[in-house]
Enzyme design. Structure first.
Site: not given
Length: 325
Positions: A33, A54, A62-63, A78, A122, A177
């Site tokens: 994100g 990543d 997560n889209l 990703k 994150d 998240c």
């Protein structure tokens, strides 16, 4: 130069600034994100080289906030999916995808080749690893975190204090998240702010974002911030260790339960909990205490307990989530 015409006309950019962007190398850790707006804005602006790191794959859940991916990208790494999008967005930018988890074993080499480092993972373990590495290497470090309806972005190292100077310790509990949720625009806004900080640094726009913290709260649409140019570095810091750097001579504790990790981090690891870390034997004189868990949070908490009775070296290991084959 028609691709960059709208930014070259700015006195802060010009032809010389555009050339600086073309010659720059940005390391972006995380293509989720936060990483999505960072990658697209840096590539769009013409930053010549981008390395994106990543270990994860695109997931449907997560889209809503990772908006460069779609149904066709599900299950794809990703880093590779992002590189393909950026190649179409701006073929003049060289994007290197690295499908790997950042750890102390690869951080030095990745940071050494970058002009600016952006932490979009994150993950507090990744944040502290990158901050430590950037502080030692003299590289500017931009990090952000988003959760729920708010978050922050800040500029560290590269002549400014490190992340540890502002956040010397961690909370007892940390949400993510996945557990606490997040709104997509909040993450997008903070990622865009990171990208703006990076472009400002590369172009030399004053004042520098290094030594600056900016917070955002969606309820009320409130921004706030402060400078921390004179924040002192902590005298003692808990450092992270790569799993591959564990040795048979270490006093090794695996804080994960058998249900979480059926196979311990190493055969000689002791299975313990944070609350019982002081109930067993202590490390021998001259021995390293190495504490492992999934995210590093429990290892950090156990280390703080162990420090009360043990003055020897204590290192943390963040094992992360199991990666699909």
């Amino acid at each position: 130069m028609s691709r960059y015409a709208r930014q070259i006309v700015l006195p802060e950019v010009g032809a010389a600034g555009q050339e600086r962007l073309r010659a720059a190398h940005a390391l972006v850790v995380g293509a989720g994100g936060l990483g999505v707006p960072v990658l697209t804005y840096l590539a769009g602006a013409g930053v010549g080289r981008i390395t994106v790191v990543d270990p994860d794959r695109v997931e449907r859940g997560n889209l809503h906030r990772q908006t460069i991916y779609g149904e066709a990208s599900l299950g794809r790494p990703k880093a590779e999916a992002a590189a393909a999008v950026l190649a179409d967005l701006n073929p003049e930018v060289a994007v290197t995808p690295l499908v790997a988890r950042l750890d102390p074993g690869n951080a030095d080499g990745l940071v050494a080749g970058a002009d600016v480092v952006l932490d979009c993972a994150d993950s507090f373990a990744a944040s502290y690893m990158l901050s430590d590495t950037c502080l030692a290497a003299g590289r500017p470090f931009l990090t952000a975190s988003a959760l729920g309806l708010g978050g922050y972005a800040g500029g560290f190292c590269g002549g400014a204090p490190s992340l540890r100077a502002v956040f010397p310790d961690l909370p007892e509990r940390a949400a993510s998240c996945a557990t606490a949720g997040v709104l997509g625009p909040v993450v997008g806004l903070l990622g865009a702010l990171q990208a703006q900080m990076a472009l400002g640094l590369l172009l030399g726009i004053a004042p520098s974002p290094l030594g600056q913290m900016v917070s955002f709260e969606a309820p009320g649409l409130r921004f706030s911030g402060f400078r921390f140019d004179a924040a002192p570095e902590p005298e003692r810091a808990l450092r992270f260790l790569a799993p591959a750097e564990i040795t048979g001579d270490d006093f090794l504790v695996d804080l994960r339960g058998p249900d979480e990790a059926p196979v311990p981090v190493a055969p000689h690891a002791r299975r313990m909990a944070v609350e019982t870390i002081l109930d067993g034997p202590l490390p021998a004189p001259g021995q390293r205490a190495v504490l492992a868990c999934r995210s590093g949070l429990r290892a950090w908490a156990a280390a703080r307990r162990l420090e009360r009775v043990w003055t020897g070296p204590i290192l943390l290991v963040a094992m992360g989530d199991p990666q699909p084959a």
